[in-house]
Design a protein around this motif. Structure first.
Motif, PDB file in Angstrom:
ATOM      1  N   UNK A  84      68.577  99.590  64.064  1.00  0.00           N
ATOM      2  CA  UNK A  84      67.341 100.885  64.709  1.00  0.00           C
ATOM      3  C   UNK A  84      67.912 100.915  66.361  1.00  0.00           C
ATOM      4  N   UNK A  85      68.526  99.790  66.669  1.00  0.00           N
ATOM      5  CA  UNK A  85      69.057  99.988  68.019  1.00  0.00           C
ATOM      6  C   UNK A  85      70.437 100.763  68.229  1.00  0.00           C
ATOM      7  N   UNK A  86      71.020 100.604  67.334  1.00  0.00           N
ATOM      8  CA  UNK A  86      72.429 101.413  67.219  1.00  0.00           C
ATOM      9  C   UNK A  86      72.401 102.169  65.994  1.00  0.00           C
ATOM     10  N   UNK A  87      71.470 103.334  66.135  1.00  0.00           N
ATOM     11  CA  UNK A  87      71.855 104.217  64.951  1.00  0.00           C
ATOM     12  C   UNK A  87      73.184 105.044  64.975  1.00  0.00           C
ATOM     13  N   UNK A  88      73.652 105.095  65.862  1.00  0.00           N
ATOM     14  CA  UNK A  88      74.991 106.095  65.975  1.00  0.00           C
ATOM     15  C   UNK A  88      76.079 105.522  66.917  1.00  0.00           C
ATOM     16  N   UNK A  89      77.378 106.031  66.631  1.00  0.00           N
ATOM     17  CA  UNK A  89      78.618 105.279  67.496  1.00  0.00           C
ATOM     18  C   UNK A  89      78.060 105.267  68.865  1.00  0.00           C
ATOM     19  N   UNK A  90      77.644 106.464  69.474  1.00  0.00           N
ATOM     20  CA  UNK A  90      77.470 106.552  70.984  1.00  0.00           C
ATOM     21  C   UNK A  90      76.793 105.306  71.444  1.00  0.00           C
ATOM     22  N   UNK A  91      75.576 104.975  70.351  1.00  0.00           N
ATOM     23  CA  UNK A  91      75.025 103.748  70.851  1.00  0.00           C
ATOM     24  C   UNK A  91      75.513 102.487  71.000  1.00  0.00           C
ATOM     25  N   UNK A  92      76.439 102.314  69.863  1.00  0.00           N
ATOM     26  CA  UNK A  92      77.429 101.320  70.035  1.00  0.00           C
ATOM     27  C   UNK A  92      78.152 101.329  71.393  1.00  0.00           C
ATOM     28  N   UNK A  93      78.861 102.435  71.513  1.00  0.00           N
ATOM     29  CA  UNK A  93      79.526 102.792  72.870  1.00  0.00           C
ATOM     30  C   UNK A  93      78.970 102.153  74.057  1.00  0.00           C
TER      31      UNK A  93
END
Length: 177
Positions: A84-93
């Motif tokens: 839930x806290x990293x739904x997309x690659x942008x969030x991982x970045x």
């Protein structure tokens, strides 16, 4: 008197070790986020090796000593995240950027060194995570925390910095009382 010497790992070995560990933790993430994990490892190792070469300790900056524990702390922070806290690659970045800043940039003492490090992270974010800084980061500074929401202990990006400041102030008052 004993002398012990351990040869440092080469880049390929370090990459294999950290990719294996990170892939294990990120196996529950979305497929595109899991696919970007090796890029986060490569970016972190490049930041680490560049910092080792460029930010050498001096008498005024004797604490500029970095080691493999710092690399593992970056991944320790990333691995606290949930699907839930990293739904997309942008969030991982963004999480990767936050962890690199927390581990490496927080030790830097001059504005020049901090700006240099920020630019290093921006380049690596674009090069390895394929996410330009300006597209991924909408709110500065990027901060992840797990203590703002009393109903959840998820490690998430803080979108409301005023709420974060209030919570930090509340924790400080609680600590000091």
């Amino acid at each position: 008197f004993n002398l012990l010497f351990v040869t440092p790992f080469d880049e390929e070995s370090l990459s294999r070790i950290f990719v294996t560990v990170v892939n294990k933790f990120m196996s529950v993430m979305a497929r595109d986020v899991l696919g970007a994990a090796p890029g986060a490892v490569t970016a972190t190792l490049e930041v680490y090796s560049t910092v080792l070469k460029e930010l050498l300790p001096t008498p005024a900056k004797s604490h500029y000593t970095f080691n493999m524990r710092d690399v593992s702390k970056v991944f320790q922070g990333i691995c606290q995240c949930s699907r839930e806290s990293l739904p997309k690659v942008d969030d991982l970045a963004k999480c990767w950027l936050h962890e690199c800043e927390r581990v490496f940039k927080d030790r830097l003492t001059t504005r020049q060194d901090m700006n240099w490090f920020t630019n290093l992270c921006k380049r690596n974010m674009d090069k390895h995570l394929k996410r330009p800084y300006d597209q991924a980061v909408k709110l500065e500074p990027v901060i992840f925390a797990d203590f703002c929401d009393p109903k959840s202990s998820a490690y998430v990006e803080m979108q409301d910095h005023e709420k974060l400041a209030g919570k930090v102030q509340e924790c400080l008052e609680d600590y000091n009382s």
